[in-house]
Scaffold this motif. Structure first.
Motif, PDB file in Angstrom:
ATOM      1  N   LEU A  48      46.603  38.177  48.479  1.00 40.82           N
ATOM      2  CA  LEU A  48      45.701  38.998  47.753  1.00 40.82           C
ATOM      3  C   LEU A  48      44.585  38.171  47.124  1.00 40.82           C
ATOM      4  CD1 LEU A  48      48.087  41.653  45.961  1.00 40.82           C
ATOM      5  CD2 LEU A  48      46.754  41.809  48.025  1.00 40.82           C
ATOM      6  N   ASP A  50      41.945  36.464  48.243  1.00 43.64           N
ATOM      7  CA  ASP A  50      40.606  36.989  48.733  1.00 43.64           C
ATOM      8  C   ASP A  50      40.182  38.183  47.953  1.00 43.64           C
ATOM      9  OD1 ASP A  50      40.485  34.619  50.161  1.00 43.64           O
ATOM     10  OD2 ASP A  50      40.970  35.444  52.099  1.00 43.64           O
ATOM     11  N   THR A  51      41.126  39.379  48.003  1.00 44.68           N
ATOM     12  CA  THR A  51      40.951  40.594  47.592  1.00 44.68           C
ATOM     13  C   THR A  51      40.449  40.315  45.913  1.00 44.68           C
ATOM     14  OG1 THR A  51      42.267  41.483  48.888  1.00 44.68           O
ATOM     15  CG2 THR A  51      41.613  42.740  46.819  1.00 44.68           C
ATOM     16  N   LEU A  52      41.153  39.519  45.179  1.00 45.30           N
ATOM     17  CA  LEU A  52      40.771  39.298  43.788  1.00 45.30           C
ATOM     18  C   LEU A  52      39.523  38.336  43.524  1.00 45.30           C
ATOM     19  CD1 LEU A  52      44.364  39.194  42.510  1.00 45.30           C
ATOM     20  CD2 LEU A  52      42.893  41.137  42.383  1.00 45.30           C
ATOM     21  N   LYS A  53      39.375  37.679  44.739  1.00 43.11           N
ATOM     22  CA  LYS A  53      37.842  36.755  44.401  1.00 43.11           C
ATOM     23  C   LYS A  53      36.909  37.709  45.062  1.00 43.11           C
ATOM     24  CE  LYS A  53      38.141  32.231  45.087  1.00 43.11           C
ATOM     25  NZ  LYS A  53      38.077  31.867  43.621  1.00 43.11           N
ATOM     26  N   GLY A  54      37.120  38.829  45.533  1.00 42.36           N
ATOM     27  CA  GLY A  54      35.904  39.394  46.052  1.00 42.36           C
ATOM     28  C   GLY A  54      34.946  39.933  45.113  1.00 42.36           C
ATOM     29  N   GLY A  56      34.607  43.133  44.077  1.00 45.74           N
ATOM     30  CA  GLY A  56      35.162  44.106  43.118  1.00 45.74           C
ATOM     31  C   GLY A  56      33.994  45.217  42.861  1.00 45.74           C
ATOM     32  N   LEU A  58      36.890  44.867  39.872  1.00 47.66           N
ATOM     33  CA  LEU A  58      38.403  45.363  39.666  1.00 47.66           C
ATOM     34  C   LEU A  58      38.804  45.038  38.054  1.00 47.66           C
ATOM     35  CD1 LEU A  58      39.868  43.446  42.917  1.00 47.66           C
ATOM     36  CD2 LEU A  58      39.548  45.851  42.565  1.00 47.66           C
ATOM     37  N   ALA A  93      49.526  45.008  43.348  1.00 47.02           N
ATOM     38  CA  ALA A  93      48.281  45.985  43.417  1.00 47.02           C
ATOM     39  C   ALA A  93      48.593  47.320  42.370  1.00 47.02           C
ATOM     40  CB  ALA A  93      48.263  46.691  44.547  1.00 47.02           C
ATOM     41  N   VAL A 115      45.171  50.485  42.552  1.00 44.14           N
ATOM     42  CA  VAL A 115      44.926  50.171  43.694  1.00 44.14           C
ATOM     43  C   VAL A 115      46.151  50.483  44.719  1.00 44.14           C
ATOM     44  CG1 VAL A 115      44.285  48.167  45.547  1.00 44.14           C
ATOM     45  CG2 VAL A 115      43.084  48.228  43.326  1.00 44.14           C
ATOM     46  N   ASN A 145      33.732  39.273  38.565  1.00 47.25           N
ATOM     47  CA  ASN A 145      34.000  40.497  39.646  1.00 47.25           C
ATOM     48  C   ASN A 145      34.986  41.451  38.864  1.00 47.25           C
ATOM     49  OD1 ASN A 145      36.123  38.886  39.650  1.00 47.25           O
ATOM     50  ND2 ASN A 145      36.513  39.121  41.712  1.00 47.25           N
TER      51      ASN A 145
END
Length: 381
Positions: A48, A50-54, A56, A58, A93, A115, A145
């Motif tokens: 996760l 990459d998702t948490l560094k995207g 957002g 978030l 998530a 999420v 983000n």
């Protein structure tokens, strides 16, 4: 998030707010803080990062290392194993909410959809904010983000499906027996998600004597299936969404009507006892009466005549909103009857017109005129 409204934080919570003036992304901020090493390791193991560094944005309710240490011995080590990657991703998530939700937003609601799909409960008691069973200890750690709020315990999503949740509750024995007799256990234990308006044992006991026993007979299986699927809606529909939608189409094919009045919320004529009980494959709302689906091809004139007789009594007694709600429910019932296209169009037009009427008296009269016109058309055929 559209379910959040602005509100002012109490002075005590505001004092605990931490603001990072040199914002980095969520992962880098957590790494830099030094107290989220287990959380960062878990995010890496779950894939996760990459998702948490995207982009957002978030909102992360972040458990500290001490929070993870409170879990039973060996839990973290087990979750970090590759074979448990999906379970770990689901748990993490569950700590993430879409959007940048600041502390002032959090304290003004009772729940937030994550999420992961399930909803976390938010409870405010003075200066204390609880996310499920965890206490928020620091708020508003700004990231480029999103935002991080620190919690003192790991929160876990529901891991039992709808049937297992109903069995565990102990107050749905009749419902569970009916689901088994109807052959719906596999369906309601599947991926879903589903929303179930679940009648309690007391709700079934209110039915005429012998009704439940008759429905459980093999020869009445299809009728039982129709009744049970009339209590099920596709998707995970939380109470706030149901109230906003006002209607919901069931798996049986007919629609339910959701109303909120002075005495609380109702699903058709059933009262809502408890709401938003999460399960792994959906959500359960508890109701105090069994819902009966309208018969296809029902006698529309008889339905209208009965509704007007009952509605007139309510209106004349000054219960204009209850009258309007009754007429609205009647219109939805008629939508499921086998009517010719011109009458269906008439129904739709009347209901759309009624939705624009904010005054209960005007809405009741709008619906009443529509039913009168419909009755006249039916009588002339």
């Amino acid at each position: 998030m559209n379910t959040f409204k602005r509100y002012c934080l109490t002075a005590a919570i505001a004092a605990a707010t931490v603001v990072n003036t040199h914002a980095a992304d969520i992962v880098d901020t957590a790494v830099g803080a030094g107290s989220f090493q287990t959380l960062v390791a878990a995010a890496k193991a779950a894939g996760l990062v990459d998702t948490l560094k995207g982009d957002g944005p978030l909102t992360v309710f972040a458990p500290t290392d001490d929070a993870f240490a409170k879990l039973p011995e060996g839990t973290v080590e087990t979750l970090l194993k590759p074979e448990n990657k999906a379970k770990l991703a689901g748990i993490l998530a569950y700590h993430v909410v879409p959007g940048k939700v600041m502390a002032a937003d959090v304290v003004s609601v009772t729940g937030a959809e994550t999420v992961q799909g399930q909803q976390v409960d938010v409870k405010v008691d003075g200066s204390t904010v609880m996310i499920d069973g965890a206490t928020v200890v620091k708020t508003d750690i700004d990231c480029d983000n999103g935002v991080i709020h620190v919690i003192d315990s790991v929160i876990l999503p529901a891991d039992k499906n709808i049937v297992e949740t109903a069995v565990g509750a102990g107050s749905f024995k009749t419902l569970v027996a009916a689901v088994k007799a109807a052959g719906l256990v596999e369906t309601l234990s599947g991926d879903g998600p589903f929303t179930v308006f679940a009648p309690t044992d007391e709700a079934f006991a209110k039915l005429p004597e012998g009704t439940v026993e008759s429905l459980l007979k093999p020869e009445n299986k299809q009728k039982l299936i129709d009744i049970l699927t009339y209590h099920v809606v596709s998707g995970r529909v939380y109470s706030s969404d149901a109230v906003a939608a006002k209607t919901a189409k069931t798996l049986q094919g007919s629609s339910l009507t959701v109303n909120v009045g002075d005495s609380g919320a109702t699903i058709n004529n059933a009262g809502l006892v408890s709401t938003d009980i999460d399960s792994s494959n959906g959500v359960i709302h508890v109701i105090d009466s069994v819902l009966m689906p309208p018969a296809k091809g029902a006698n529309a004139q008889g339905i209208i005549h009965g509704a007007i007789a009952q509605g007139s009594q309510l209106f004349n007694a000054g219960h204009h909103e209850a009258c309007a709600d009754l007429y609205t429910q009647t219109m939805h019932t008629l939508m499921d009857a086998d009517l010719e296209p011109t009458l269906q169009h008439h129904l739709t037009s009347v209901m759309e017109n009624a939705r624009t009427q904010h005054c209960p008296t005007t809405r009741a009269w709008t619906l009443r005129r529509g039913m009168d016109q419909m009755y006249a058309q039916l009588a002339s055929k």
